[in-house]
Design a protein around this motif. Sequence first.
Motif, PDB file in Angstrom:
ATOM      1  N   ASN A 116       4.601  11.334   9.747  1.00 34.39           N
ATOM      2  CA  ASN A 116       3.233  10.329   9.995  1.00 34.39           C
ATOM      3  C   ASN A 116       2.733  10.354  10.567  1.00 34.39           C
ATOM      4  O   ASN A 116       4.050  10.686  12.032  1.00 34.39           O
ATOM      5  N   SER A 117       1.286   9.687  11.420  1.00 34.54           N
ATOM      6  CA  SER A 117       1.307  10.007  12.531  1.00 34.54           C
ATOM      7  C   SER A 117       1.005   8.809  13.484  1.00 34.54           C
ATOM      8  O   SER A 117       1.402   7.535  12.978  1.00 34.54           O
ATOM      9  N   GLY A 118       1.651   9.151  14.235  1.00 37.86           N
ATOM     10  CA  GLY A 118       2.054   7.310  15.102  1.00 37.86           C
ATOM     11  C   GLY A 118       0.701   6.412  15.232  1.00 37.86           C
ATOM     12  O   GLY A 118       1.117   5.547  15.887  1.00 37.86           O
ATOM     13  N   ASP A 119      -0.437   7.239  14.459  1.00 36.71           N
ATOM     14  CA  ASP A 119      -1.513   5.977  14.361  1.00 36.71           C
ATOM     15  C   ASP A 119      -2.166   5.291  12.930  1.00 36.71           C
ATOM     16  O   ASP A 119      -2.622   4.737  12.694  1.00 36.71           O
ATOM     17  N   ASP A 120      -0.712   5.532  12.041  1.00 35.88           N
ATOM     18  CA  ASP A 120      -0.033   4.580  11.384  1.00 35.88           C
ATOM     19  C   ASP A 120      -0.287   3.642  10.989  1.00 35.88           C
ATOM     20  O   ASP A 120       0.211   3.110  11.959  1.00 35.88           O
ATOM     21  N   VAL A 121      -1.254   3.028   9.897  1.00 35.65           N
ATOM     22  CA  VAL A 121      -1.116   1.567  10.284  1.00 35.65           C
ATOM     23  C   VAL A 121      -0.959   0.886   8.432  1.00 35.65           C
ATOM     24  O   VAL A 121      -1.750   1.348   7.861  1.00 35.65           O
ATOM     25  N   PHE A 122       0.185   0.103   8.880  1.00 34.92           N
ATOM     26  CA  PHE A 122       0.639  -0.217   6.758  1.00 34.92           C
ATOM     27  C   PHE A 122       0.468  -1.901   7.010  1.00 34.92           C
ATOM     28  O   PHE A 122       0.654  -3.323   7.235  1.00 34.92           O
ATOM     29  N   TYR A 123      -0.794  -2.218   6.185  1.00 38.70           N
ATOM     30  CA  TYR A 123      -1.435  -3.653   5.920  1.00 38.70           C
ATOM     31  C   TYR A 123      -0.542  -4.058   4.398  1.00 38.70           C
ATOM     32  O   TYR A 123      -1.394  -3.820   3.783  1.00 38.70           O
ATOM     33  N   LYS A 124      -0.732  -5.389   5.391  1.00 39.75           N
ATOM     34  CA  LYS A 124      -0.071  -6.281   3.188  1.00 39.75           C
ATOM     35  C   LYS A 124      -0.796  -7.613   3.541  1.00 39.75           C
ATOM     36  O   LYS A 124      -0.716  -8.351   4.603  1.00 39.75           O
ATOM     37  N   ASN A 125      -1.144  -8.060   2.379  1.00 44.44           N
ATOM     38  CA  ASN A 125      -1.502  -9.124   1.756  1.00 44.44           C
ATOM     39  C   ASN A 125      -0.821 -10.024   0.863  1.00 44.44           C
ATOM     40  O   ASN A 125      -0.887  -9.760  -0.084  1.00 44.44           O
ATOM     41  N   ILE A 126       0.229 -10.728   1.520  1.00 47.29           N
ATOM     42  CA  ILE A 126       1.535 -11.548   0.280  1.00 47.29           C
ATOM     43  C   ILE A 126       0.498 -12.023  -0.645  1.00 47.29           C
ATOM     44  O   ILE A 126       0.617 -12.029  -2.128  1.00 47.29           O
ATOM     45  N   LYS A 127      -0.403 -12.925  -0.348  1.00 45.40           N
ATOM     46  CA  LYS A 127      -1.393 -14.362  -1.098  1.00 45.40           C
ATOM     47  C   LYS A 127      -2.415 -13.180  -2.462  1.00 45.40           C
ATOM     48  O   LYS A 127      -2.008 -13.829  -3.598  1.00 45.40           O
ATOM     49  N   ASP A 128      -2.675 -12.125  -1.973  1.00 46.15           N
ATOM     50  CA  ASP A 128      -4.313 -11.224  -2.403  1.00 46.15           C
ATOM     51  C   ASP A 128      -3.196 -10.344  -3.031  1.00 46.15           C
ATOM     52  O   ASP A 128      -3.355  -9.886  -4.136  1.00 46.15           O
ATOM     53  N   LYS A 129      -1.658 -10.239  -3.271  1.00 45.80           N
ATOM     54  CA  LYS A 129      -1.193  -8.755  -3.476  1.00 45.80           C
ATOM     55  C   LYS A 129      -1.590  -7.532  -3.106  1.00 45.80           C
ATOM     56  O   LYS A 129      -2.233  -7.331  -4.641  1.00 45.80           O
ATOM     57  N   LYS A 130      -1.814  -7.219  -2.441  1.00 45.16           N
ATOM     58  CA  LYS A 130      -2.976  -6.010  -2.293  1.00 45.16           C
ATOM     59  C   LYS A 130      -2.488  -5.539  -0.275  1.00 45.16           C
ATOM     60  O   LYS A 130      -1.852  -5.973   0.318  1.00 45.16           O
ATOM     61  N   TYR A 131      -2.331  -4.513  -0.378  1.00 42.89           N
ATOM     62  CA  TYR A 131      -1.898  -3.959   0.725  1.00 42.89           C
ATOM     63  C   TYR A 131      -3.373  -2.268   1.536  1.00 42.89           C
ATOM     64  O   TYR A 131      -3.598  -1.716   0.146  1.00 42.89           O
ATOM     65  N   ILE A 132      -2.936  -1.748   2.140  1.00 43.72           N
ATOM     66  CA  ILE A 132      -4.305  -1.221   2.613  1.00 43.72           C
ATOM     67  C   ILE A 132      -3.453  -0.006   3.583  1.00 43.72           C
ATOM     68  O   ILE A 132      -2.375  -0.808   4.344  1.00 43.72           O
ATOM     69  N   ASP A 133      -2.964   1.229   3.017  1.00 43.76           N
ATOM     70  CA  ASP A 133      -2.434   2.537   3.915  1.00 43.76           C
ATOM     71  C   ASP A 133      -3.596   2.976   4.540  1.00 43.76           C
ATOM     72  O   ASP A 133      -3.521   3.879   4.474  1.00 43.76           O
ATOM     73  N   GLN A 134      -3.103   3.189   6.465  1.00 47.13           N
ATOM     74  CA  GLN A 134      -4.389   3.714   6.843  1.00 47.13           C
ATOM     75  C   GLN A 134      -2.972   4.968   7.182  1.00 47.13           C
ATOM     76  O   GLN A 134      -2.845   4.533   8.106  1.00 47.13           O
ATOM     77  N   LYS A 135      -3.482   6.692   7.151  1.00 44.26           N
ATOM     78  CA  LYS A 135      -2.939   7.631   7.174  1.00 44.26           C
ATOM     79  C   LYS A 135      -3.731   8.396   7.829  1.00 44.26           C
ATOM     80  O   LYS A 135      -4.823   8.832   7.602  1.00 44.26           O
ATOM     81  N   GLU A 136      -2.756   8.728   8.700  1.00 47.88           N
ATOM     82  CA  GLU A 136      -3.103  10.714   9.118  1.00 47.88           C
ATOM     83  C   GLU A 136      -2.350  11.774   8.601  1.00 47.88           C
ATOM     84  O   GLU A 136      -1.683  11.520   9.246  1.00 47.88           O
ATOM     85  N   THR A 137      -2.657  12.322   7.925  1.00 46.80           N
ATOM     86  CA  THR A 137      -2.150  13.351   6.999  1.00 46.80           C
ATOM     87  C   THR A 137      -2.585  14.969   7.602  1.00 46.80           C
ATOM     88  O   THR A 137      -3.651  15.054   7.080  1.00 46.80           O
TER      89      THR A 137
END
Length: 283
Positions: A97-118
């Motif tokens: 994976n890229s060093g710029d990848d960011v994984f965001y989670k919101n437990i309350k809203d039950k969603k995630y956003i996974d920013q990846k460079e592949t």
Amino acid sequence: MKKQLLSFIGVFMLLVTGVSAQDFQGIATYKTQRKIDIKMDSTKVNDAMQTKMLEMMKKQFQKTYTLTFDKTSSLYKQEAELDKPQIGGEIMMSFGNSGDDVFYKNIKDKKYIDQKETMGKKFLIKDSIVAIDWKLEKDTKHIGEYMCFKATYTKQVPKRNFNFSSNSNKKDDAEEEEKEPEMTERTITAWYTPQIPVSNGPAKYQGLPGLILEIHDGTLTVICSQIVINPEEKVEIVEPAKGKEVSQEEYDDIMDKKTKEMMERYAPRKGSKGEGFSITIGG
């Protein structure tokens, strides 16, 4: 047993002081490593070379991440590091994976956003958090100063074997692709601490009554090495927003296709003198 354990954890959490403030925040550092098995043609690659390649590939998967979290959300990001020795650059871009990848989670809203460079492309994977059916165990241990409890769950996962062989036959490969992938059962083990009362953890692991400090998932190991609670500088958790927006299923399909294309490109042609090899990565 489960109700008794939950009751005990609840009482334990009430006894913990200084971590239940409204503005509760923290930063946890995790180190990861993954076991890899390489099988190569011993008539063309000696044992010393195979060992060297295995060690270099292992280093590719030894990474350090930071989990920045509050009561309901988190950001999981790889720390910057010096360039590591590369083996087949595009191959590692596909599996790593890229060093710029960011994984965001919101437990309350039950969603995630996974920013990846592949493979040079940025993706923004948006999807719902899938609830994990954890089984709370009675085992306990200390990780640093934190009392941790064990939890497990079992899932079906496909076996992964990337074969780059000059003995491959296109007809056989096509027939192989049409088959459903072989599945195997795996038990994931987590260690979490109620002393940090957030239902969160590294990457996609969450859903326990306390922060997850250690994960064993097949050949993947994730261990927390440092925690800072309520740091002096206020933590900012911002949703990542760069990349082509796709669902998790869409991204998996894209990666499946790209990986097959890459394997076909790098596999030695039948009759060539290039050595064949396979890489097995569990988890």
